[in-house]
Design a protein around this motif. Sequence first.
Motif, mmCIF file in Angstrom:
data_model
loop_
_atom_site.group_PDB
_atom_site.id
_atom_site.type_symbol
_atom_site.label_atom_id
_atom_site.label_comp_id
_atom_site.label_asym_id
_atom_site.label_seq_id
_atom_site.Cartn_x
_atom_site.Cartn_y
_atom_site.Cartn_z
ATOM 1 N N GLN A 1 0.681 -1.061 0.039
ATOM 2 C CA GLN A 1 -0.073 -0.062 -0.029
ATOM 3 C C GLN A 1 1.063 1.244 0.086
ATOM 4 O O GLN A 1 1.708 1.518 0.829
ATOM 5 C CB GLN A 1 -0.792 -0.017 1.301
ATOM 6 N N ILE A 2 0.654 2.062 -0.850
ATOM 7 C CA ILE A 2 1.529 3.393 -0.949
ATOM 8 C C ILE A 2 0.416 4.674 -0.749
ATOM 9 O O ILE A 2 -0.557 4.987 -1.216
ATOM 10 C CB ILE A 2 1.708 3.754 -2.341
ATOM 11 N N VAL B 1 -0.211 8.397 0.037
ATOM 12 C CA VAL B 1 0.036 9.816 -0.181
ATOM 13 C C VAL B 1 -0.417 10.800 0.814
ATOM 14 O O VAL B 1 -1.785 10.974 0.802
ATOM 15 C CB VAL B 1 0.053 10.116 -1.606
ATOM 16 N N LEU C 1 0.665 11.509 -7.173
ATOM 17 C CA LEU C 1 -0.379 10.545 -6.885
ATOM 18 C C LEU C 1 -0.836 10.214 -8.338
ATOM 19 O O LEU C 1 -0.843 9.263 -8.711
ATOM 20 C CB LEU C 1 -1.734 11.239 -6.179
ATOM 21 N N LEU D 1 1.904 8.103 -9.674
ATOM 22 C CA LEU D 1 1.845 6.814 -9.290
ATOM 23 C C LEU D 1 0.745 5.843 -9.662
ATOM 24 O O LEU D 1 0.924 4.712 -10.111
ATOM 25 C CB LEU D 1 1.633 6.785 -7.690
ATOM 26 N N HIS D 2 -0.575 6.512 -9.845
ATOM 27 C CA HIS D 2 -1.630 5.678 -10.490
ATOM 28 C C HIS D 2 -1.210 5.417 -11.808
ATOM 29 O O HIS D 2 -1.442 4.247 -12.204
ATOM 30 C CB HIS D 2 -2.768 6.531 -10.634
ATOM 31 N N VAL E 1 1.436 2.420 -11.559
ATOM 32 C CA VAL E 1 1.186 1.241 -11.269
ATOM 33 C C VAL E 1 0.126 0.345 -12.019
ATOM 34 O O VAL E 1 0.093 -0.584 -12.266
ATOM 35 C CB VAL E 1 0.241 1.451 -9.780
ATOM 36 N N VAL F 1 -2.921 2.277 -4.201
ATOM 37 C CA VAL F 1 -2.393 3.827 -3.787
ATOM 38 C C VAL F 1 -3.567 4.622 -3.287
ATOM 39 O O VAL F 1 -4.773 4.375 -3.825
ATOM 40 C CB VAL F 1 -1.939 4.398 -5.247
ATOM 41 N N THR F 2 -3.283 5.049 -2.131
ATOM 42 C CA THR F 2 -4.434 5.510 -1.439
ATOM 43 C C THR F 2 -4.032 6.936 -0.864
ATOM 44 O O THR F 2 -2.719 7.374 -0.969
ATOM 45 C CB THR F 2 -4.784 4.975 -0.165
ATOM 46 N N GLU F 3 -4.951 7.857 -0.375
ATOM 47 C CA GLU F 3 -4.667 9.128 0.385
ATOM 48 C C GLU F 3 -4.646 9.266 1.856
ATOM 49 O O GLU F 3 -5.424 8.401 2.253
ATOM 50 C CB GLU F 3 -5.531 10.243 -0.472
ATOM 51 N N ILE G 1 5.256 10.170 1.767
ATOM 52 C CA ILE G 1 4.599 8.761 1.398
ATOM 53 C C ILE G 1 4.773 7.829 2.345
ATOM 54 O O ILE G 1 5.864 7.640 2.914
ATOM 55 C CB ILE G 1 4.994 8.408 0.062
ATOM 56 N N ALA H 1 6.808 2.149 -5.100
ATOM 57 C CA ALA H 1 5.882 1.195 -5.496
ATOM 58 C C ALA H 1 6.140 0.216 -6.168
ATOM 59 O O ALA H 1 5.730 -0.901 -6.054
ATOM 60 C CB ALA H 1 5.200 2.091 -6.633
#
Lengths: 585, 159
Positions: free
Chosen positions: A4-5, A7, A22, A25-26, A29, A38-40, A53, A76
């Motif tokens: 899990q990444i 941000v 972000l 990264l999306h 990935v 990838v979440t916030e 991060i 990632a």
Amino acid sequence: MIRQIVVGTATCGVAAGANKLLAALHDFVAEKKLDVQVTETGCIGLCYREPLIEVRENGSRKLFGDVTADVAKKLAAGEGGEDVEKCFLREGDAVDRDGVLAGQKRIVLSRCGVIDPASLDQYLETDGYKALRKVLGSMRPAEVIDEVLKSGLRGRGGGGFPTGKKWQFVAAQPPGEKYVICNADEGDPGAFMDRSTLEGDPFSVLEGMAICGYAVGAGHGIIYCRAEYPKALARLRHSIVTAERNGYLGQNILGSGFSFDVHIKEGAGAFVCGEETALMASIEGRRGMPRFRPPFPAVSGLWGRPTNINNVETFANLWWIILNGGAAFAAMGTERSKGTKVFALAGKIQRGGLVEIPMGMTIRDLVMKVGGGVGEGRTFKAVQLGGPSGGCIPAEKSDLPIDYENITATGAIMGSGGMVVLDDATCMVEVARYFLSFTQAESCGKCTFCRIGTKRMLEILERIVAGNGEPADLDRLLDLGEKVKQSSLCGLGQTAPNPALTTVKYFRSEYEAHIRDKKCPAHSCNALVTYSITDECNGCTLCAKACPSKAITGERKKKHEIDLQVCIKCGRCIASCNMGAILKV
Amino acid sequence: MAESQGNSFARALWMTEGRARDLIPLLQAAQEAFGYIPERAMESIAGLTGIPVSEIYGVVTFYKQFRLTRRGKYMLKLCDGTACHVNGSTDLEIAVEDALKIRRGQTDPDLLFTLEVVNCVGCCSLAPVLMVEDETHGTLNPRKVTTLLKKLRTEAKSS
Ligand SMILES: Cc1cc2nc3c(=O)[nH]c(=O)nc-3n(C[C@H](O)[C@H](O)[C@H](O)COP(=O)(O)O)c2cc1C
């Protein structure tokens, strides 16, 4: 186990480029088809290291700061490298490399930077809504108020009024339409605690408001949030809809028969609207002018109905108090100031950010240990607490444990938690002038002393800063200051002289240098310094090109000179110089 | 475009119950739709709520958010909060003025930029900061600001 990444995408993160990170990264990935989520999350608190991060994997959590797109992609992909190492800050809840977390105790901020603020599930997993469930299921309103009284919680909006007592007053009013207002106006410049809380853990504020509504017998909540906080507003809107849909707000909450709804009012940019009676006038659609109290809002508030108004941080403490008991909260802090306080550290400090400490920590520890002190080669001179209503506390007094009474005794106020650190390059007279110009502009104009007195005080300060001060000015300033304090209706006027009064009290010699010697000891006031080019000058001619009055001359690749007769001290040359070769002396 | 702008304000007028408490939200809707508060918007609100135009004008001028003149495509909010002030926001202001040839409160002739100086945008640890529309740019200096404005101008011209 998938990686899990996370941000940090609170406003400071975004300002440092978190959104671009972000997006990158999306894309990355998706392109590499990685099994990575990838979440916030909200404010992690180490704003000076943004963008941040966190990598979560197999139960471990690693935090990285100053992350570039390249480093983010490596993280990632699970790769290492020297650049990745350089960004590493800490693992789990361990004290980070810089030591910022040393001495912190996080209650209000416990979920900020940990959970995804948009996710109700993650809020529930971290004890969210347990307190409301407990309150509605097993406590009478009076018991709730008792618990809050026991905790010793005092309002975090600045005044420090005991929260339980305020609730008692509202609860004691005859039943009928009552309101709960959350004050999210956060007008003090230099403060961002409430913004970060709303962006990072919005449900905790909604839960606190609902608990309050139940305790005082109110069915409606209103959040008054300043329009300058678009992200906080968006998060709030989303959370309110989500909470309603899942039965945590609205009709018959959790099947208990208790109903409570929450609406948002956007502020329109007036500092005085943070004052409770002005705030309510603004909600009612009028100019936000304070009125005389009594009657207090608890008796006659919004639309003339009993109203309980508290600050964002006050509400965000409640779930913890209910779950852990008032006594556990009261065990932290000092004799009369319990629990923790969130501070926004900013100004001339190495590690600016959001910190939460137990009451009673000394100012020095907060600045030097938690915040890492001032910049290299500079000395810590003072802290400015409480914004335009507050004052400056000199470094010599910084061994003072932070609590409401101690801070008030210095002539400053605790305020809402904005702490701006000042170093030896900051001119205290200029700081006082800055705040007076602020309050003078924000005075609503109702009280004569606040309207005209602040104007006259500002003129005196402007005169001193410009090198035209007279020996009698200091006495005039003090005299006027006392009168403005005594003759104003609301907190704005009653506290507006504080920055001037405290700086005269602690930095009198700096004022005298301006007035008598026509010198600014901090080399900051333009009228009292001269510009000079040092031997660092490499003759690049940028400054000569930037100078609007053609005061700078010199041959290419040779040291340039400033004609002081022509120089208008606008500062454009300093801004243009790559070598740091132009100084104010 | 002007028509669709007006539409969102018309919808707000239509949705409201026209009570005194709706005044500020209606003004916010007008500002959102037009970028400023045109005189006609004040008149429409007056007709609907029964609040005299003079009183509406009083409310509009009380709050800093409301503008009475047209704004540029990009609203620049230069922060002059305490942290930004001690970290050089005045130098930033000079840089913006030099680059755009406008002063605080003004809009450039191309209707691209409007410069406002605001109290605090709550982004103090990245001081000094400038907000362009809803986006915050942090740890700026005069040179970075000049570059940023140049970039925005090129973007606007090519779109
Ligand atoms: C000029 C002025 C500005 C204020 N601004 C704020 C503010 O921005 N946020 C806030 O919570 N309280 C502010 N207050 C304090 C409120 O009037 C009120 O005391 C507070 O919201 C009560 O909440 P608390 O008991 O939880 O602190 C301000 C007071 C004055 C006099």
